[in-house]
Motif scaffolding. Structure first.
Motif, mmCIF file in Angstrom:
data_model
loop_
_atom_site.group_PDB
_atom_site.id
_atom_site.type_symbol
_atom_site.label_atom_id
_atom_site.label_comp_id
_atom_site.label_asym_id
_atom_site.label_seq_id
_atom_site.Cartn_x
_atom_site.Cartn_y
_atom_site.Cartn_z
ATOM 1 N N ALA A 7 52.890 -20.833 26.456
ATOM 2 C CA ALA A 7 53.191 -22.248 26.670
ATOM 3 C C ALA A 7 51.944 -23.066 26.370
ATOM 4 O O ALA A 7 50.933 -22.968 27.077
ATOM 5 C CB ALA A 7 53.673 -22.478 28.097
ATOM 6 N N VAL A 8 52.013 -23.891 25.355
ATOM 7 C CA VAL A 8 50.853 -24.604 24.817
ATOM 8 C C VAL A 8 50.783 -26.016 25.398
ATOM 9 O O VAL A 8 51.786 -26.726 25.451
ATOM 10 C CB VAL A 8 50.945 -24.681 23.278
ATOM 11 N N ASP A 9 49.594 -26.430 25.813
ATOM 12 C CA ASP A 9 49.331 -27.844 26.099
ATOM 13 C C ASP A 9 48.992 -28.518 24.765
ATOM 14 O O ASP A 9 47.974 -28.181 24.139
ATOM 15 C CB ASP A 9 48.136 -27.998 27.046
ATOM 16 N N LEU A 10 49.827 -29.444 24.328
ATOM 17 C CA LEU A 10 49.575 -30.107 23.049
ATOM 18 C C LEU A 10 48.230 -30.820 23.076
ATOM 19 O O LEU A 10 47.931 -31.572 24.011
ATOM 20 C CB LEU A 10 50.683 -31.109 22.746
ATOM 21 N N ILE A 11 47.427 -30.590 22.062
ATOM 22 C CA ILE A 11 46.106 -31.196 22.018
ATOM 23 C C ILE A 11 46.244 -32.694 21.746
ATOM 24 O O ILE A 11 47.052 -33.141 20.943
ATOM 25 C CB ILE A 11 45.221 -30.504 20.954
ATOM 26 N N GLY A 12 45.479 -33.493 22.497
ATOM 27 C CA GLY A 12 45.573 -34.943 22.413
ATOM 28 C C GLY A 12 46.481 -35.537 23.460
ATOM 29 O O GLY A 12 46.442 -36.740 23.709
ATOM 30 N N LEU B 130 48.115 -31.582 12.162
ATOM 31 C CA LEU B 130 48.817 -31.058 13.334
ATOM 32 C C LEU B 130 49.306 -29.637 13.096
ATOM 33 O O LEU B 130 49.136 -28.753 13.948
ATOM 34 C CB LEU B 130 49.994 -31.982 13.666
ATOM 35 N N LEU B 131 49.899 -29.395 11.939
ATOM 36 C CA LEU B 131 50.412 -28.060 11.633
ATOM 37 C C LEU B 131 49.263 -27.073 11.413
ATOM 38 O O LEU B 131 49.364 -25.901 11.791
ATOM 39 C CB LEU B 131 51.322 -28.122 10.408
ATOM 40 N N GLY B 132 48.163 -27.563 10.845
ATOM 41 C CA GLY B 132 46.983 -26.708 10.698
ATOM 42 C C GLY B 132 46.404 -26.325 12.043
ATOM 43 O O GLY B 132 45.912 -25.212 12.226
ATOM 44 N N TRP B 133 46.434 -27.268 13.003
ATOM 45 C CA TRP B 133 45.998 -26.955 14.369
ATOM 46 C C TRP B 133 46.836 -25.828 14.953
ATOM 47 O O TRP B 133 46.294 -24.873 15.534
ATOM 48 C CB TRP B 133 46.099 -28.204 15.246
ATOM 49 N N LEU B 134 48.160 -25.884 14.795
ATOM 50 C CA LEU B 134 49.006 -24.825 15.343
ATOM 51 C C LEU B 134 48.769 -23.505 14.618
ATOM 52 O O LEU B 134 48.789 -22.434 15.240
ATOM 53 C CB LEU B 134 50.480 -25.236 15.273
ATOM 54 N N ASP B 135 48.521 -23.567 13.309
ATOM 55 C CA ASP B 135 48.103 -22.354 12.584
ATOM 56 C C ASP B 135 46.884 -21.727 13.256
ATOM 57 O O ASP B 135 46.831 -20.516 13.490
ATOM 58 C CB ASP B 135 47.725 -22.710 11.137
ATOM 59 N N ALA B 136 45.887 -22.570 13.548
ATOM 60 C CA ALA B 136 44.634 -22.074 14.119
ATOM 61 C C ALA B 136 44.842 -21.525 15.528
ATOM 62 O O ALA B 136 44.195 -20.539 15.916
ATOM 63 C CB ALA B 136 43.587 -23.189 14.129
ATOM 64 N N VAL B 137 45.734 -22.153 16.304
ATOM 65 C CA VAL B 137 46.011 -21.651 17.645
ATOM 66 C C VAL B 137 46.647 -20.264 17.575
ATOM 67 O O VAL B 137 46.238 -19.339 18.300
ATOM 68 C CB VAL B 137 46.914 -22.635 18.412
ATOM 69 N N LEU B 138 47.627 -20.087 16.701
ATOM 70 C CA LEU B 138 48.256 -18.776 16.566
ATOM 71 C C LEU B 138 47.247 -17.744 16.072
ATOM 72 O O LEU B 138 47.233 -16.596 16.551
ATOM 73 C CB LEU B 138 49.451 -18.857 15.613
ATOM 74 N N ASP B 139 46.400 -18.143 15.134
ATOM 75 C CA ASP B 139 45.356 -17.227 14.660
ATOM 76 C C ASP B 139 44.448 -16.821 15.816
ATOM 77 O O ASP B 139 44.100 -15.643 15.975
ATOM 78 C CB ASP B 139 44.527 -17.882 13.561
#
Length: 295
Positions: free
Chosen positions: A86-91, A109-118
């Motif tokens: 469960a992710v706290d959305l950044i910002g 935004l999508l790159g951020w989620l890529d980085a979180v999953l990585d």
């Protein structure tokens, strides 16, 4: 467990918010493991539960709601064998901290989620989003189809239909300064029609709205029909019958027209903001059946 710095504009307001956030998280029926993932944009808090070797399921909350809002779902999802992330959305208000480069755009935004999953070591995952989080989940599934197994969208906004004009007029006061808890509570009580809203989550939302600097969420246009035809992931769409942001039946019809293979259901007796908690047995039945029988 590591702890992120607050992004609150006011110390006392921030303390009250985090006390309410932690109290809501303490009500989760399963222990939450706090994971902090560092990206170029800052630190993202992920509250994790369920078996470590379970199939990853990423939960993306609605705007201003925080990951604590999944308290009625996480127990059933973890029991079904998912590794719930469960992710706290950044910002947004929460324990994620946007102290690096701005997201800037949908691509950011999508790159951020890529980085979180990585950072979590997750190559592929199922995604479940509510409201604004559903829009992010859908955009991500179109952006990175190889990383998304199944997709669940809970009363999605800006995915298949726009907002009711009357709803936008009612939301306008939330954008005015100063941002106050009274204004946020009034909005939530109106949208939920005065019933079914979890009191603790109401406070998390209201305190977060008032206690954090106003940030402009990253948004974009609704996906075009041509883009939606490219969606590869099996998809579940659950629509709140009493939702104020849109007409539930029209939204359901639009989702069916856009995604003929999707499972689209209107859940009775719930509003946009009460959908995640008002009738958890029914919601969890739909989610667990879909997530265990598709893909």
């Amino acid at each position: 467990m590591s702890t992120s710095a607050t992004t609150s504009a006011d110390g006392s307001a921030g303390s009250a918010f985090f006390a309410a956030y932690d109290a809501a998280l303490a009500r989760w029926p399963v222990p939450a493991e706090a994971l902090d993932v560092r990206t170029e944009h800052g630190t993202t808090r992920v509250n994790a539960c369920g078996p470590r070797d379970g199939r990853p399921l990423v939960l993306l909350h609605g705007g201003g709601a925080t990951s604590a809002a999944w308290l009625a779902c996480v127990g059933a999802l973890a029991a079904a064998g998912h590794r719930v992330l469960a992710v706290d959305l950044i910002g947004d208000p929460g324990r994620s901290v946007l102290d690096g480069s701005p997201l800037g755009s949908v691509a950011g935004l999508l790159g951020w989620l890529d980085a979180v999953l990585d950072g979590l070591g997750v190559r592929t995952a199922d995604l479940c989003g509510h409201s604004y989080g559903a829009w992010i989940a859908l955009e991500y599934a179109l952006h990175a189809p190889a990383r998304v197994g199944r997709l669940a969208l809970l009363d999605p906004t800006q995915c298949f239909a726009g907002f009711r004009p009357g709803y936008l007029l009612r939301v306008l006061p939330l954008l005015l300064l100063p941002r106050t808890t009274a204004r946020a509570r009034s909005y939530l009580d109106w949208e939920s029609r005065g019933s079914g809203l979890d009191a603790g989550l109401r406070e998390v939302y209201a305190l977060g709205h008032a206690g954090f600097p106003a940030s402009r969420p990253v948004t974009g246009p609704r996906p075009t029909p041509a883009r939606l035809r490219e969606l590869a992931a099996p998809t579940l769409v659950l629509v709140a019958e009493l939702s104020r942001p849109h007409d539930a039946r029209r939204l359901a019809d639009s989702a069916r027209a856009a995604l003929p293979a999707a499972t689209v259901t209107v859940l009775p007796g719930v509003s946009h903001h009460t959908l995640p908690t008002a009738h958890p047995a029914e919601l969890n039945r739909h989610l667990t059946e879909f997530l265990t029988t598709h893909g």
